[in-house]
Enzyme design. Structure first.
Site, PDB file in Angstrom:
ATOM      1  N   GLY A  42       0.892  -1.276   0.188  1.00  0.00           N
ATOM      2  CA  GLY A  42      -0.070  -0.070   0.161  1.00  0.00           C
ATOM      3  C   GLY A  42       0.961   1.141  -0.064  1.00  0.00           C
ATOM      4  O   GLY A  42       1.855   1.250   0.120  1.00  0.00           O
ATOM      5  N   GLY A  47      -1.452   2.364   6.045  1.00  0.00           N
ATOM      6  CA  GLY A  47      -1.615   1.620   7.288  1.00  0.00           C
ATOM      7  C   GLY A  47      -0.983   0.090   7.381  1.00  0.00           C
ATOM      8  O   GLY A  47      -1.243  -0.613   7.976  1.00  0.00           O
ATOM      9  N   LYS A  48       0.028   0.092   6.434  1.00  0.00           N
ATOM     10  CA  LYS A  48       0.885  -1.073   6.207  1.00  0.00           C
ATOM     11  C   LYS A  48       1.286  -1.703   7.987  1.00  0.00           C
ATOM     12  O   LYS A  48       1.075  -2.849   8.219  1.00  0.00           O
ATOM     13  CB  LYS A  48       1.875  -1.071   5.229  1.00  0.00           C
ATOM     14  CG  LYS A  48       1.327  -0.628   3.899  1.00  0.00           C
ATOM     15  CD  LYS A  48       2.683  -0.699   2.972  1.00  0.00           C
ATOM     16  CE  LYS A  48       3.485   0.066   3.250  1.00  0.00           C
ATOM     17  NZ  LYS A  48       3.104   1.553   3.137  1.00  0.00           N
ATOM     18  N   THR A  50       0.964  -0.840  10.922  1.00  0.00           N
ATOM     19  CA  THR A  50      -0.137  -0.996  11.762  1.00  0.00           C
ATOM     20  C   THR A  50      -0.744  -2.374  11.533  1.00  0.00           C
ATOM     21  O   THR A  50      -0.759  -3.081  12.742  1.00  0.00           O
ATOM     22  CB  THR A  50      -1.320   0.032  11.809  1.00  0.00           C
ATOM     23  OG1 THR A  50      -0.681   1.534  12.260  1.00  0.00           O
ATOM     24  CG2 THR A  50      -2.208  -0.123  12.762  1.00  0.00           C
ATOM     25  N   GLU A  66      11.135  -3.607   6.404  1.00  0.00           N
ATOM     26  CA  GLU A  66      12.050  -3.524   5.311  1.00  0.00           C
ATOM     27  C   GLU A  66      13.234  -2.960   6.011  1.00  0.00           C
ATOM     28  O   GLU A  66      13.311  -2.144   7.172  1.00  0.00           O
ATOM     29  CB  GLU A  66      11.840  -2.171   4.293  1.00  0.00           C
ATOM     30  CG  GLU A  66      12.632  -2.125   3.069  1.00  0.00           C
ATOM     31  CD  GLU A  66      12.014  -1.419   2.072  1.00  0.00           C
ATOM     32  OE1 GLU A  66      12.316  -1.693   1.025  1.00  0.00           O
ATOM     33  OE2 GLU A  66      11.384  -0.389   2.493  1.00  0.00           O
ATOM     34  N   TYR A  78      21.108  12.220  -3.829  1.00  0.00           N
ATOM     35  CA  TYR A  78      20.282  13.505  -3.495  1.00  0.00           C
ATOM     36  C   TYR A  78      21.100  14.580  -4.000  1.00  0.00           C
ATOM     37  O   TYR A  78      20.612  15.614  -4.288  1.00  0.00           O
ATOM     38  CB  TYR A  78      20.069  13.657  -2.211  1.00  0.00           C
ATOM     39  CG  TYR A  78      18.642  12.721  -1.748  1.00  0.00           C
ATOM     40  CD1 TYR A  78      17.534  13.115  -2.279  1.00  0.00           C
ATOM     41  CD2 TYR A  78      18.853  11.828  -0.828  1.00  0.00           C
ATOM     42  CE1 TYR A  78      16.433  12.368  -1.816  1.00  0.00           C
ATOM     43  CE2 TYR A  78      17.877  10.845  -0.257  1.00  0.00           C
ATOM     44  CZ  TYR A  78      16.628  11.201  -0.821  1.00  0.00           C
ATOM     45  OH  TYR A  78      15.517  10.458  -0.509  1.00  0.00           O
ATOM     46  N   ASP A 113       6.016  -6.079   5.565  1.00  0.00           N
ATOM     47  CA  ASP A 113       5.617  -4.775   5.586  1.00  0.00           C
ATOM     48  C   ASP A 113       6.271  -4.359   4.322  1.00  0.00           C
ATOM     49  O   ASP A 113       7.487  -3.982   4.115  1.00  0.00           O
ATOM     50  CB  ASP A 113       5.972  -3.958   6.728  1.00  0.00           C
ATOM     51  CG  ASP A 113       5.435  -2.529   6.658  1.00  0.00           C
ATOM     52  OD1 ASP A 113       4.997  -2.051   5.526  1.00  0.00           O
ATOM     53  OD2 ASP A 113       5.691  -1.705   7.321  1.00  0.00           O
ATOM     54  N   ARG A 114       5.585  -4.231   3.157  1.00  0.00           N
ATOM     55  CA  ARG A 114       6.316  -3.911   1.878  1.00  0.00           C
ATOM     56  C   ARG A 114       6.982  -4.915   1.329  1.00  0.00           C
ATOM     57  O   ARG A 114       7.550  -5.699   2.059  1.00  0.00           O
ATOM     58  CB  ARG A 114       6.826  -2.361   1.669  1.00  0.00           C
ATOM     59  CG  ARG A 114       7.413  -1.909   0.492  1.00  0.00           C
ATOM     60  CD  ARG A 114       7.733  -0.471   0.491  1.00  0.00           C
ATOM     61  NE  ARG A 114       6.674   0.395   0.579  1.00  0.00           N
ATOM     62  CZ  ARG A 114       6.672   1.445   1.070  1.00  0.00           C
ATOM     63  NH1 ARG A 114       7.836   2.008   1.336  1.00  0.00           N
ATOM     64  NH2 ARG A 114       5.605   2.309   1.111  1.00  0.00           N
ATOM     65  N   GLU A 180       8.101  13.095   5.860  1.00  0.00           N
ATOM     66  CA  GLU A 180       6.983  12.857   5.184  1.00  0.00           C
ATOM     67  C   GLU A 180       6.134  14.108   5.027  1.00  0.00           C
ATOM     68  O   GLU A 180       5.245  14.186   4.077  1.00  0.00           O
ATOM     69  CB  GLU A 180       6.106  11.887   5.769  1.00  0.00           C
ATOM     70  CG  GLU A 180       6.903  10.442   5.753  1.00  0.00           C
ATOM     71  CD  GLU A 180       5.771   9.400   6.353  1.00  0.00           C
ATOM     72  OE1 GLU A 180       6.223   8.313   6.030  1.00  0.00           O
ATOM     73  OE2 GLU A 180       4.834   9.804   7.155  1.00  0.00           O
TER      74      GLU A 180
END
Length: 239
Positions: A42, A47-48, A50, A66, A78, A113-114, A180
């Site tokens: 997602g 909410g991944k 959680t 991850e 960067y 998660d991911r 973020e």
């Protein structure tokens, strides 16, 4: 439960029967073997993490997050994004592949998660679409990824947390991570589009789509129970 709230889709009818067989986990075909690999997918703020914690606690699965190891290309990236995008993405791919190998070889049930798939079809694809990766480098990267996929199996189930942009922004603001707060709306929109394309056009495994805008699975037991019931039905044939 509304008709469209929980939607299971078997993706990629193009896959051959032999490929599907090679990717099959005995845990989903033999009710006495309960070792499974689950992925939560997602967009940022969906909410991944959680849900990963909640399902790990409920089922006794091992949560896998991850890796946050230092990326030696990040500082250079960067400073000069087009110059270092290929090296950065290959490094992430290498790390995610190591995680996937470890999960595949594990004797424990893992909820992740991911996944490597999102890294490829969403975030690297977005870098390519933005012009940071040229066509030659992107093709090379995709060929490397496809070679990696020939030695591992897809997860038993991917749970896709699908959310609208307002819902994502609200969650991002709530958790207050400083890095973020500068995320642009267009960036989130592009990722949402790529997530849908990834899930419904590219991913070769079993997917449970959860529309999360009207859910609060952290605070409402009924919302979490609905997701758990869908997982039980898909993986273990429970009703």
């Amino acid at each position: 439960m509304t008709k469209n709230r929980y939607l299971c889709r078997k993706i990629s009818e193009k896959a051959s029967a032999s490929k599907q067989h090679s990717n099959c986990n005995p845990a989903t075909t033999n009710p006495h073997i309960l070792t499974v690999h689950i992925v939560i997918a997602g967009n940022i703020g969906s909410g991944k993490t959680t849900l990963t914690h909640l399902l790990a606690q409920h089922y006794g699965w091992t949560p896998q997050f991850e890796s946050v190891d230092f990326n030696p290309y990040l500082e250079d990236y960067y400073k000069d994004i087009p110059r270092w995008s290929f090296a950065l993405e290959v490094y992430f791919l290498k790390q995610r592949f190591k995680d996937l190998l470890a999960i595949t070889q594990s004797e424990k049930s893992v909820i992740q998660d991911r996944s490597i798939f999102e890294g490829v079809y969403v975030f690297t694809a977005n870098n390519h679409a933005m012009g940071n990766l040229d066509d030659r480098d992107f093709q090379c990267y995709m060929e490397l990824f496809e070679s990696m996929m020939s030695v591992v199996r897809v997860p038993d189930l991917m749970i896709y947390l699908r959310a609208s942009i307002p819902h994502l922004v609200e969650n991002i603001q709530k958790r207050g991570r400083e890095y973020e707060q500068q995320i642009q709306l267009d960036y989130l929109k592009n990722l949402n589009k790529l997530y849908d394309e990834f899930i419904y056009e590219h991913y070769p495994g079993k997917v449970l789509t959860v529309e999360v805008d009207d859910l609060d699975f952290l605070h409402k037991k009924a919302d979490l129970a609905g997701i758990i019931n869908s997982i039980d039905t898909l993986l273990f044939g429970f009703f």
